[in-house]
Design a protein around this motif. Structure first.
Motif, PDB file in Angstrom:
ATOM      1  N   ILE A  13       0.448  -6.886  -5.676  1.00 32.32           N
ATOM      2  CA  ILE A  13      -0.855  -6.249  -5.661  1.00 32.32           C
ATOM      3  C   ILE A  13      -0.616  -4.869  -5.050  1.00 32.32           C
ATOM      4  O   ILE A  13      -0.090  -4.774  -3.944  1.00 32.32           O
ATOM      5  CB  ILE A  13      -1.856  -7.037  -4.792  1.00 32.32           C
ATOM      6  CG1 ILE A  13      -1.953  -8.486  -5.270  1.00 32.32           C
ATOM      7  CG2 ILE A  13      -3.215  -6.356  -4.782  1.00 32.32           C
ATOM      8  CD1 ILE A  13      -2.429  -8.647  -6.689  1.00 32.32           C
ATOM      9  N   ALA A  14      -0.970  -3.800  -5.738  1.00 32.67           N
ATOM     10  CA  ALA A  14      -0.599  -2.461  -5.278  1.00 32.67           C
ATOM     11  C   ALA A  14      -1.821  -1.565  -5.132  1.00 32.67           C
ATOM     12  O   ALA A  14      -2.615  -1.415  -6.054  1.00 32.67           O
ATOM     13  CB  ALA A  14       0.399  -1.830  -6.242  1.00 32.67           C
ATOM     14  N   LEU A  15      -1.957  -0.981  -3.937  1.00 33.97           N
ATOM     15  CA  LEU A  15      -3.034  -0.045  -3.649  1.00 33.97           C
ATOM     16  C   LEU A  15      -2.413   1.310  -3.334  1.00 33.97           C
ATOM     17  O   LEU A  15      -1.641   1.450  -2.396  1.00 33.97           O
ATOM     18  CB  LEU A  15      -3.862  -0.525  -2.458  1.00 33.97           C
ATOM     19  CG  LEU A  15      -5.082   0.330  -2.098  1.00 33.97           C
ATOM     20  CD1 LEU A  15      -6.177   0.166  -3.152  1.00 33.97           C
ATOM     21  CD2 LEU A  15      -5.616  -0.051  -0.718  1.00 33.97           C
ATOM     22  N   SER A  16      -2.747   2.306  -4.130  1.00 34.67           N
ATOM     23  CA  SER A  16      -2.236   3.663  -3.946  1.00 34.67           C
ATOM     24  C   SER A  16      -3.385   4.523  -3.422  1.00 34.67           C
ATOM     25  O   SER A  16      -4.298   4.886  -4.165  1.00 34.67           O
ATOM     26  CB  SER A  16      -1.694   4.203  -5.277  1.00 34.67           C
ATOM     27  OG  SER A  16      -1.151   5.484  -5.129  1.00 34.67           O
ATOM     28  N   VAL A  17      -3.335   4.832  -2.123  1.00 33.55           N
ATOM     29  CA  VAL A  17      -4.465   5.463  -1.436  1.00 33.55           C
ATOM     30  C   VAL A  17      -4.384   6.981  -1.489  1.00 33.55           C
ATOM     31  O   VAL A  17      -3.314   7.565  -1.339  1.00 33.55           O
ATOM     32  CB  VAL A  17      -4.516   4.988   0.033  1.00 33.55           C
ATOM     33  CG1 VAL A  17      -5.636   5.674   0.792  1.00 33.55           C
ATOM     34  CG2 VAL A  17      -4.684   3.476   0.093  1.00 33.55           C
ATOM     35  N   MET A  55       0.848  -1.184   0.000  1.00 29.73           N
ATOM     36  CA  MET A  55       0.000   0.000   0.000  1.00 29.73           C
ATOM     37  C   MET A  55       0.884   1.234   0.000  1.00 29.73           C
ATOM     38  O   MET A  55       1.782   1.364   0.832  1.00 29.73           O
ATOM     39  CB  MET A  55      -0.925   0.031   1.221  1.00 29.73           C
ATOM     40  CG  MET A  55      -1.932   1.166   1.141  1.00 29.73           C
ATOM     41  SD  MET A  55      -3.254   1.020   2.364  1.00 29.73           S
ATOM     42  CE  MET A  55      -2.366   1.429   3.845  1.00 29.73           C
ATOM     43  N   LEU A  56       0.642   2.129  -0.940  1.00 30.38           N
ATOM     44  CA  LEU A  56       1.432   3.347  -1.088  1.00 30.38           C
ATOM     45  C   LEU A  56       0.629   4.548  -0.617  1.00 30.38           C
ATOM     46  O   LEU A  56      -0.560   4.668  -0.913  1.00 30.38           O
ATOM     47  CB  LEU A  56       1.829   3.529  -2.556  1.00 30.38           C
ATOM     48  CG  LEU A  56       2.549   2.330  -3.181  1.00 30.38           C
ATOM     49  CD1 LEU A  56       2.708   2.538  -4.669  1.00 30.38           C
ATOM     50  CD2 LEU A  56       3.892   2.122  -2.523  1.00 30.38           C
ATOM     51  N   LEU A  57       1.297   5.426   0.128  1.00 31.44           N
ATOM     52  CA  LEU A  57       0.662   6.634   0.634  1.00 31.44           C
ATOM     53  C   LEU A  57       1.388   7.843   0.079  1.00 31.44           C
ATOM     54  O   LEU A  57       2.618   7.846  -0.010  1.00 31.44           O
ATOM     55  CB  LEU A  57       0.694   6.651   2.166  1.00 31.44           C
ATOM     56  CG  LEU A  57       0.047   5.446   2.836  1.00 31.44           C
ATOM     57  CD1 LEU A  57       0.278   5.481   4.338  1.00 31.44           C
ATOM     58  CD2 LEU A  57      -1.438   5.404   2.524  1.00 31.44           C
ATOM     59  N   PRO A  58       0.656   8.887  -0.295  1.00 37.69           N
ATOM     60  CA  PRO A  58       1.297  10.037  -0.944  1.00 37.69           C
ATOM     61  C   PRO A  58       2.050  10.909   0.048  1.00 37.69           C
ATOM     62  O   PRO A  58       1.710  10.976   1.234  1.00 37.69           O
ATOM     63  CB  PRO A  58       0.107  10.800  -1.532  1.00 37.69           C
ATOM     64  CG  PRO A  58      -1.018  10.486  -0.594  1.00 37.69           C
ATOM     65  CD  PRO A  58      -0.794   9.057  -0.169  1.00 37.69           C
ATOM     66  N   GLY A  59       3.074  11.590  -0.432  1.00 34.08           N
ATOM     67  CA  GLY A  59       3.733  12.615   0.356  1.00 34.08           C
ATOM     68  C   GLY A  59       2.812  13.812   0.524  1.00 34.08           C
ATOM     69  O   GLY A  59       1.763  13.912  -0.124  1.00 34.08           O
ATOM     70  N   ASP A  69       0.003  13.795  -4.991  1.00 32.45           N
ATOM     71  CA  ASP A  69      -1.205  12.978  -5.042  1.00 32.45           C
ATOM     72  C   ASP A  69      -0.829  11.569  -5.482  1.00 32.45           C
ATOM     73  O   ASP A  69       0.189  11.360  -6.140  1.00 32.45           O
ATOM     74  CB  ASP A  69      -2.219  13.601  -6.001  1.00 32.45           C
ATOM     75  CG  ASP A  69      -2.814  14.875  -5.438  1.00 32.45           C
ATOM     76  OD1 ASP A  69      -3.413  14.806  -4.356  1.00 32.45           O
ATOM     77  OD2 ASP A  69      -2.669  15.941  -6.065  1.00 32.45           O
ATOM     78  N   PRO A  70      -1.637  10.590  -5.121  1.00 29.52           N
ATOM     79  CA  PRO A  70      -1.273   9.195  -5.382  1.00 29.52           C
ATOM     80  C   PRO A  70      -1.147   8.882  -6.867  1.00 29.52           C
ATOM     81  O   PRO A  70      -2.062   9.177  -7.645  1.00 29.52           O
ATOM     82  CB  PRO A  70      -2.430   8.404  -4.763  1.00 29.52           C
ATOM     83  CG  PRO A  70      -3.067   9.347  -3.798  1.00 29.52           C
ATOM     84  CD  PRO A  70      -2.904  10.710  -4.391  1.00 29.52           C
ATOM     85  N   PRO A  71      -0.036   8.279  -7.271  1.00 25.32           N
ATOM     86  CA  PRO A  71       0.116   7.855  -8.664  1.00 25.32           C
ATOM     87  C   PRO A  71      -0.552   6.501  -8.885  1.00 25.32           C
ATOM     88  O   PRO A  71      -0.966   5.830  -7.938  1.00 25.32           O
ATOM     89  CB  PRO A  71       1.629   7.742  -8.819  1.00 25.32           C
ATOM     90  CG  PRO A  71       2.077   7.306  -7.461  1.00 25.32           C
ATOM     91  CD  PRO A  71       1.162   7.998  -6.477  1.00 25.32           C
ATOM     92  N   ILE A  72      -0.671   6.123 -10.114  1.00 23.54           N
ATOM     93  CA  ILE A  72      -1.178   4.788 -10.453  1.00 23.54           C
ATOM     94  C   ILE A  72       0.005   3.819 -10.357  1.00 23.54           C
ATOM     95  O   ILE A  72       0.973   3.942 -11.107  1.00 23.54           O
ATOM     96  CB  ILE A  72      -1.786   4.773 -11.867  1.00 23.54           C
ATOM     97  CG1 ILE A  72      -2.881   5.827 -11.976  1.00 23.54           C
ATOM     98  CG2 ILE A  72      -2.339   3.392 -12.210  1.00 23.54           C
ATOM     99  CD1 ILE A  72      -3.421   6.026 -13.374  1.00 23.54           C
TER     100      ILE A  72
END
Length: 200
Positions: free
Chosen positions: A104-108, A83-87, A91-94
């Motif tokens: 499996i990648a979730l960018s919240v 799970m990726l969180l934005p700085g 904003d969250p990238p794809i």
């Protein structure tokens, strides 16, 4: 002048006596709210090797949270999840590159970020300080829970084997397999506290 070492920089802030009780209550409130996850295929951004989806779920205060969800195409076996969180200023990238690596990648996009700001939008740079004087309404109370709820989504995904999250969120939940910053972060790790792990 001697070079400073990390042990020279230690916080003098003490953990409040009711810290654990406070967060247990917050997470209990969040857990009582149905996730109502919605997974929407994105054929425009999907490629031969990566499937892309928009994911929406409900978080604390019934705020609807948006995220990007990518997975390797045509992969039958469960895969490790990240799970990726934005700085703060992004904003969250794809996260297609993570899916190409087999994750499996979730960018919240937690509340206040692009695509998750319809119900809550204090604007930049007010997200960090919005209601900071009241811990019950402070923006980051919900921001952290939005990420925590992302774990709920990952655990509900049948193709996911083990979620990995930033340390701040891992400290709120024993469910992630790893919440430590790796000494050798792979390219694309988006936050200073983000981490990763291979499937065990």
């Amino acid at each position: 002048m001697p070079k400073a070492v990390s042990t020279d920089y230690q916080s003098r802030v003490r953990k409040p006596d009711d810290f654990d009780a406070f967060w247990e209550d917050v997470l209990r409130q969040a857990a009582a709210i149905p996730l109502e996850a919605e997974v929407v295929p994105d054929p425009l951004r999907t490629s031969n090797d990566v499937e892309v989806f928009e994911v929406f779920y409900t978080s604390l205060d019934h705020v609807r949270v948006a995220s990007w969800y990518c997975r390797p195409a045509r992969q039958a076996e469960p895969a490790p999840a990240i799970m990726l969180l934005p700085g703060y200023q992004m904003d969250p990238p794809i996260p297609k590159e993570w899916a190409r690596k087999g994750y499996i990648a979730l960018s919240v996009a937690p509340r206040g970020k692009l695509r998750s700001n319809r119900q809550f939008n204090p604007g930049y740079p007010n997200l960090l300080t919005h209601n900071i004087v009241d811990r019950h309404t402070y923006a980051y109370r919900g921001f952290y829970v939005d990420a925590w709820r992302g774990i709920d989504f990952l655990l509900s995904a049948p193709e996911s084997a083990s979620p990995v999250v930033a340390r701040a969120v891992a400290s709120l939940s024993r469910r992630p397999r790893c919440g430590q910053r790796c000494a050798r972060r792979p390219p694309g790790c988006l936050t200073s506290a983000a981490s990763w792990m291979p499937s065990s």
